[in-house]
Scaffold this active site. Structure first.
Site, PDB file in Angstrom:
ATOM      1  N   ARG A   1      -0.654  -0.740  -4.459  1.00  0.00           N
ATOM      2  CA  ARG A   1      -1.912  -0.002  -4.418  1.00  0.00           C
ATOM      3  C   ARG A   1      -1.602   1.462  -4.171  1.00  0.00           C
ATOM      4  O   ARG A   1      -0.788   1.777  -3.296  1.00  0.00           O
ATOM      5  CB  ARG A   1      -2.796  -0.548  -3.284  1.00  0.00           C
ATOM      6  CG  ARG A   1      -4.201  -0.004  -3.298  1.00  0.00           C
ATOM      7  CD  ARG A   1      -5.004  -0.450  -2.099  1.00  0.00           C
ATOM      8  NE  ARG A   1      -4.892   0.501  -0.997  1.00  0.00           N
ATOM      9  CZ  ARG A   1      -5.726   0.553   0.047  1.00  0.00           C
ATOM     10  NH1 ARG A   1      -6.723  -0.310   0.147  1.00  0.00           N
ATOM     11  NH2 ARG A   1      -5.555   1.434   1.001  1.00  0.00           N
TER      12      ARG A   1
ATOM     13  N   TRP B   1     -19.996   2.965   3.359  1.00  0.00           N
ATOM     14  CA  TRP B   1     -18.670   2.444   3.615  1.00  0.00           C
ATOM     15  C   TRP B   1     -18.223   1.750   2.367  1.00  0.00           C
ATOM     16  O   TRP B   1     -18.909   0.967   1.801  1.00  0.00           O
ATOM     17  CB  TRP B   1     -18.681   1.420   4.745  1.00  0.00           C
ATOM     18  CG  TRP B   1     -17.690   1.796   5.766  1.00  0.00           C
ATOM     19  CD1 TRP B   1     -17.943   1.995   7.077  1.00  0.00           C
ATOM     20  CD2 TRP B   1     -16.289   2.040   5.570  1.00  0.00           C
ATOM     21  NE1 TRP B   1     -16.788   2.365   7.696  1.00  0.00           N
ATOM     22  CE2 TRP B   1     -15.758   2.393   6.806  1.00  0.00           C
ATOM     23  CE3 TRP B   1     -15.432   2.004   4.466  1.00  0.00           C
ATOM     24  CZ2 TRP B   1     -14.418   2.704   6.991  1.00  0.00           C
ATOM     25  CZ3 TRP B   1     -14.110   2.322   4.624  1.00  0.00           C
ATOM     26  CH2 TRP B   1     -13.600   2.660   5.900  1.00  0.00           C
TER      27      TRP B   1
ATOM     28  N   ARG C   1     -12.201 -10.812  -3.529  1.00  0.00           N
ATOM     29  CA  ARG C   1     -11.411 -10.188  -2.465  1.00  0.00           C
ATOM     30  C   ARG C   1     -11.475 -10.904  -1.110  1.00  0.00           C
ATOM     31  O   ARG C   1     -10.723 -10.569  -0.195  1.00  0.00           O
ATOM     32  CB  ARG C   1     -11.884  -8.744  -2.258  1.00  0.00           C
ATOM     33  CG  ARG C   1     -11.497  -7.807  -3.351  1.00  0.00           C
ATOM     34  CD  ARG C   1     -10.018  -7.471  -3.275  1.00  0.00           C
ATOM     35  NE  ARG C   1      -9.694  -6.639  -2.133  1.00  0.00           N
ATOM     36  CZ  ARG C   1      -8.547  -6.688  -1.461  1.00  0.00           C
ATOM     37  NH1 ARG C   1      -7.622  -7.556  -1.775  1.00  0.00           N
ATOM     38  NH2 ARG C   1      -8.328  -5.874  -0.448  1.00  0.00           N
TER      39      ARG C   1
ATOM     40  N   GLU D   1     -10.782  -1.608  -7.150  1.00  0.00           N
ATOM     41  CA  GLU D   1     -11.352  -2.434  -6.069  1.00  0.00           C
ATOM     42  C   GLU D   1     -12.602  -1.820  -5.447  1.00  0.00           C
ATOM     43  O   GLU D   1     -12.645  -0.611  -5.206  1.00  0.00           O
ATOM     44  CB  GLU D   1     -10.253  -2.581  -5.014  1.00  0.00           C
ATOM     45  CG  GLU D   1     -10.672  -3.252  -3.728  1.00  0.00           C
ATOM     46  CD  GLU D   1      -9.483  -3.379  -2.783  1.00  0.00           C
ATOM     47  OE1 GLU D   1      -8.326  -3.281  -3.235  1.00  0.00           O
ATOM     48  OE2 GLU D   1      -9.726  -3.563  -1.585  1.00  0.00           O
TER      49      GLU D   1
ATOM     50  N   HIS E   1     -13.255   1.675  -1.976  1.00  0.00           N
ATOM     51  CA  HIS E   1     -13.915   1.484  -0.679  1.00  0.00           C
ATOM     52  C   HIS E   1     -15.429   1.639  -0.730  1.00  0.00           C
ATOM     53  O   HIS E   1     -16.024   2.293   0.153  1.00  0.00           O
ATOM     54  CB  HIS E   1     -13.326   2.435   0.358  1.00  0.00           C
ATOM     55  CG  HIS E   1     -11.892   2.139   0.701  1.00  0.00           C
ATOM     56  ND1 HIS E   1     -11.480   0.981   1.292  1.00  0.00           N
ATOM     57  CD2 HIS E   1     -10.769   2.854   0.505  1.00  0.00           C
ATOM     58  CE1 HIS E   1     -10.175   0.993   1.461  1.00  0.00           C
ATOM     59  NE2 HIS E   1      -9.716   2.112   0.986  1.00  0.00           N
TER      60      HIS E   1
ATOM     61  N   ASP F   1      -8.218   1.377  -4.700  1.00  0.00           N
ATOM     62  CA  ASP F   1      -9.378   0.930  -3.916  1.00  0.00           C
ATOM     63  C   ASP F   1     -10.363   2.093  -3.752  1.00  0.00           C
ATOM     64  O   ASP F   1      -9.982   3.165  -3.275  1.00  0.00           O
ATOM     65  CB  ASP F   1      -8.889   0.474  -2.533  1.00  0.00           C
ATOM     66  CG  ASP F   1      -9.939  -0.280  -1.738  1.00  0.00           C
ATOM     67  OD1 ASP F   1     -11.124  -0.222  -2.108  1.00  0.00           O
ATOM     68  OD2 ASP F   1      -9.560  -0.933  -0.746  1.00  0.00           O
TER      69      ASP F   1
ATOM     70  N   GLU G   1      -2.893  -9.323  -1.112  1.00  0.00           N
ATOM     71  CA  GLU G   1      -2.619  -8.042  -0.455  1.00  0.00           C
ATOM     72  C   GLU G   1      -1.710  -8.286   0.752  1.00  0.00           C
ATOM     73  O   GLU G   1      -1.899  -9.250   1.493  1.00  0.00           O
ATOM     74  CB  GLU G   1      -3.933  -7.410   0.009  1.00  0.00           C
ATOM     75  CG  GLU G   1      -3.784  -6.030   0.620  1.00  0.00           C
ATOM     76  CD  GLU G   1      -5.126  -5.428   1.025  1.00  0.00           C
ATOM     77  OE1 GLU G   1      -6.079  -6.202   1.264  1.00  0.00           O
ATOM     78  OE2 GLU G   1      -5.230  -4.199   1.109  1.00  0.00           O
TER      79      GLU G   1
ATOM     80  N   GLU H   1     -14.219  -7.808  -0.246  1.00  0.00           N
ATOM     81  CA  GLU H   1     -13.543  -8.037   1.044  1.00  0.00           C
ATOM     82  C   GLU H   1     -14.539  -8.095   2.195  1.00  0.00           C
ATOM     83  O   GLU H   1     -14.212  -8.612   3.256  1.00  0.00           O
ATOM     84  CB  GLU H   1     -12.447  -6.998   1.293  1.00  0.00           C
ATOM     85  CG  GLU H   1     -12.933  -5.585   1.405  1.00  0.00           C
ATOM     86  CD  GLU H   1     -11.783  -4.576   1.513  1.00  0.00           C
ATOM     87  OE1 GLU H   1     -10.860  -4.647   0.700  1.00  0.00           O
ATOM     88  OE2 GLU H   1     -11.833  -3.740   2.421  1.00  0.00           O
TER      89      GLU H   1
ATOM     90  N   TYR I   1      -9.828   8.027   3.981  1.00  0.00           N
ATOM     91  CA  TYR I   1      -9.565   6.648   4.388  1.00  0.00           C
ATOM     92  C   TYR I   1      -8.574   5.969   3.432  1.00  0.00           C
ATOM     93  O   TYR I   1      -8.689   6.105   2.223  1.00  0.00           O
ATOM     94  CB  TYR I   1     -10.864   5.849   4.433  1.00  0.00           C
ATOM     95  CG  TYR I   1     -10.646   4.463   4.968  1.00  0.00           C
ATOM     96  CD1 TYR I   1     -10.327   4.269   6.312  1.00  0.00           C
ATOM     97  CD2 TYR I   1     -10.708   3.357   4.134  1.00  0.00           C
ATOM     98  CE1 TYR I   1     -10.089   3.005   6.818  1.00  0.00           C
ATOM     99  CE2 TYR I   1     -10.475   2.085   4.633  1.00  0.00           C
ATOM    100  CZ  TYR I   1     -10.160   1.915   5.976  1.00  0.00           C
ATOM    101  OH  TYR I   1      -9.918   0.662   6.459  1.00  0.00           O
TER     102      TYR I   1
ATOM    103  N   ASP J   1      -5.697  -6.069   9.814  1.00  0.00           N
ATOM    104  CA  ASP J   1      -6.729  -6.660  10.676  1.00  0.00           C
ATOM    105  C   ASP J   1      -6.959  -8.140  10.378  1.00  0.00           C
ATOM    106  O   ASP J   1      -7.681  -8.808  11.130  1.00  0.00           O
ATOM    107  CB  ASP J   1      -8.043  -5.876  10.646  1.00  0.00           C
ATOM    108  CG  ASP J   1      -8.501  -5.449   9.270  1.00  0.00           C
ATOM    109  OD1 ASP J   1      -7.919  -4.496   8.708  1.00  0.00           O
ATOM    110  OD2 ASP J   1      -9.445  -6.065   8.751  1.00  0.00           O
TER     111      ASP J   1
ATOM    112  N   HIS K   1       0.834  -1.209   0.000  1.00  0.00           N
ATOM    113  CA  HIS K   1       0.000   0.000   0.000  1.00  0.00           C
ATOM    114  C   HIS K   1       0.862   1.249   0.000  1.00  0.00           C
ATOM    115  O   HIS K   1       1.474   1.564   1.011  1.00  0.00           O
ATOM    116  CB  HIS K   1      -0.809   0.084   1.295  1.00  0.00           C
ATOM    117  CG  HIS K   1      -1.983  -0.807   1.335  1.00  0.00           C
ATOM    118  ND1 HIS K   1      -3.049  -0.562   2.159  1.00  0.00           N
ATOM    119  CD2 HIS K   1      -2.271  -1.938   0.676  1.00  0.00           C
ATOM    120  CE1 HIS K   1      -3.944  -1.513   2.006  1.00  0.00           C
ATOM    121  NE2 HIS K   1      -3.505  -2.374   1.115  1.00  0.00           N
TER     122      HIS K   1
HETATM  123  O1  EZ4 Z   1     -10.829  -1.208   4.792  1.00  0.00           O
HETATM  124  O2  EZ4 Z   1      -9.122  -3.832   6.456  1.00  0.00           O
HETATM  125  O3  EZ4 Z   1      -8.155  -3.249   0.847  1.00  0.00           O
HETATM  126  N1  EZ4 Z   1      -8.102  -3.016   1.994  1.00  0.00           N
HETATM  127  C1  EZ4 Z   1      -8.976  -2.318   2.691  1.00  0.00           C
HETATM  128  C2  EZ4 Z   1      -8.771  -2.281   4.183  1.00  0.00           C
HETATM  129  C3  EZ4 Z   1     -10.098  -2.396   4.906  1.00  0.00           C
HETATM  130  C4  EZ4 Z   1      -9.935  -2.720   6.354  1.00  0.00           C
HETATM  131  C5  EZ4 Z   1     -11.285  -2.962   6.984  1.00  0.00           C
HETATM  132  O4  EZ4 Z   1     -11.220  -3.827   8.025  1.00  0.00           O
HETATM  133  O5  EZ4 Z   1      -9.903  -1.802   2.118  1.00  0.00           O
HETATM  134  O6  EZ4 Z   1      -8.067  -1.147   4.569  1.00  0.00           O
HETATM  135 CO    CO Z   2     -10.200  -2.680   0.140  1.00  0.00          CO
END
Ligand code: EZ4
Ligand code: CO
Length: 408
Positions: free
Chosen positions: A147, A408, A289, A242, A218, A216, A345, A268, A159, A322, A122
């Site tokens: 990424r 989200w 994902r 993504e 999101h 990404d 990833e 994801e 984010y 996480d 990332h």
């Molecule tokens: O938002 O892991 O691609 N990765 C992501 C992450 C997710 C977090 C959420 O738990 O989008 O940063």
């Molecule tokens: Co993502």
């Protein structure tokens, strides 16, 4: 051989993790990851109250039957909490089976299909200059796929972007501004859509055509916005775009797909094959994902990816911090064995996290490889973990310019 003990371990070495430890009457210990970011104790309670009592005394080798018992035998099926809990059990049982067999887990899944699993890191920056610096740093670490995310002019923290890239901020360990209550960020899709093509233009100018680039969104866009974004990025040859829309509306991806040849990765937050049914059958996506941890373990994710393979759709397993080192190791064993592996990833865990789990997978030549020792190749140190008690932590939320809560 019987299951003697089932323990739910919750600790926060850098961030919260839920780990399941299953011990057999022969003393074999298996680990599974049940971490669900921001909802950790929901999985912990599901495991200790509703799952652990079913496992004690069972045959640890009966992985398929245990999976079906926990999935089909439950009145309330599916969902991220349930499927993360099932994943924790499934992976712990695979860990045990592989240790008993004296083999690295991937050997039980059919053996290696490749030398290593291509990984992406990332890079991010509050502006393009910082992003380019961050991409350089990732290339120096050996990444061949990266990424790229940046801040958006006129918005504050966004984010997925380190809040002080280039400074001491531990972006790789914790991308989100988490807190005991959710942080609030601003979001403006129009500003974002105007900005992203210029970011990709600068990155391609600096790094040339070879570097694999990912981005990404999101889940922040509507289908027509996503179509426009995909189209506007075609010249920059992304590896993937993504999570463009909140894709529980699978049919919405038809519109996106009809308008752009930019490859799409999604899911994801998905947890069973049903979340992907239309997406796969109509070939609306290119990458799945879901990671092992959120999709019912190796057993659950393999069902999804076997179906995906029939449609030339490949894996792109989620690998943020996480997903614990236990979950990462499980994803790598499956990824090494799968025919339709795509990319993994890879965000680096913190030193505190690694001190608890001692992961033995390796990163080399832009790719990851699981450990060759029997089982998963991860352990759990109770003494170190005891120094890091659980802390409630929320992901941030986003509001539009007029204050409306955004997807989200
Ligand atoms: O938002 O892991 O691609 N990765 C992501 C992450 C997710 C977090 C959420 O738990 O989008 O940063
Ligand atoms: Co993502």
């Amino acid at each position: 051989m019987r299951i003697r003990e089932v323990e739910v371990l919750v600790a926060s070495p850098g961030r919260n993790f839920v780990t399941l430890r299953i011990t057999t009457d022969d003393g074999v210990v298996g680990l599974g990851d049940g971490t669900l970011n921001g909802r950790e104790l929901a999985v912990a309670a599901y495991l200790s109250e509703h799952v652990a009592p079913l496992l004690e005394g069972r045959d640890p080798h009966a992985i398929e039957d245990t999976w079906q018992l926990l999935y089909r035998g439950a009145y309330w099926r599916r969902g991220p909490v349930t499927m993360s809990a099932i994943a924790a059990v499934d992976v712990a049982l695979w860990d045990i089976k592989a240790q008993v067999a004296g083999l690295p887990l991937y050997q039980l899944l059919g053996g290696a299909s490749r030398e290593r699993c291509l990984a992406y890191g990332h890079a991010s920056g509050v502006d393009v200059a910082e992003l380019i610096e961050s991409v350089h740093a990732h290339r120096e670490q050996g990444f061949r796929a990266i990424r790229v995310q940046t801040g958006v002019p006129g918005l504050g923290p966004v984010y997925g972007v380190a809040s002080s890239a280039g400074g001491g901020e531990r972006y790789d360990f914790e991308p989100a501004r988490r807190g005991a209550l959710p942080a609030e960020e601003r979001w403006d899709s129009r500003a974002y859509l105007r900005h992203v093509p210029s970011v990709m233009e600068s990155v391609r100018q600096e790094f040339g055509p070879e570097l694999m680039l990912l981005h990404d969104a999101h889940h922040r866009l509507t289908p027509i916005e996503a179509a426009r974004l995909g189209k506007s990025l075609e010249a920059y040859d992304l590896f993937w775009l993504e999570d463009v829309t909140p894709a529980e509306n699978q049919e919405a991806l038809r519109l996106v797909r009809h308008h752009t040849t930019t490859p799409l990765a999604i899911g994801e937050v998905f947890n069973t094959v049903w979340d992907y049914r239309t997406l796969l059958a109509e070939q609306l996506i290119d990458y799945v994902r879901s990671p092992v941890t959120h999709a019912g373990g190796i057993t659950g994710l393999r069902r999804i990816l076997d179906l995906a393979g029939q449609y030339q759709v490949r894996s792109g397993m989620h690998g943020p911090t996480d997903v614990s080192p236990v979950g990462m190791a499980a994803s790598l064993h499956l990824g090494l064995a799968l025919h339709n592996f795509g990319i993994q990833e890879y965000m680096l865990h913190s030193a505190e996290t690694n001190a608890v789990f001692s992961p033995r997978f390796t990163f080399d030549d832009g790719g990851l490889r699981p450990s060759e020792e029997p089982g998963l190749g991860v352990s759990y140190d109770d003494e170190v973990a005891a120094r890091f008690p659980y802390e409630r932590a929320y992901l941030p939320i986003a509001r539009r310019p007029d204050g409306t809560v955004h997807d989200w």
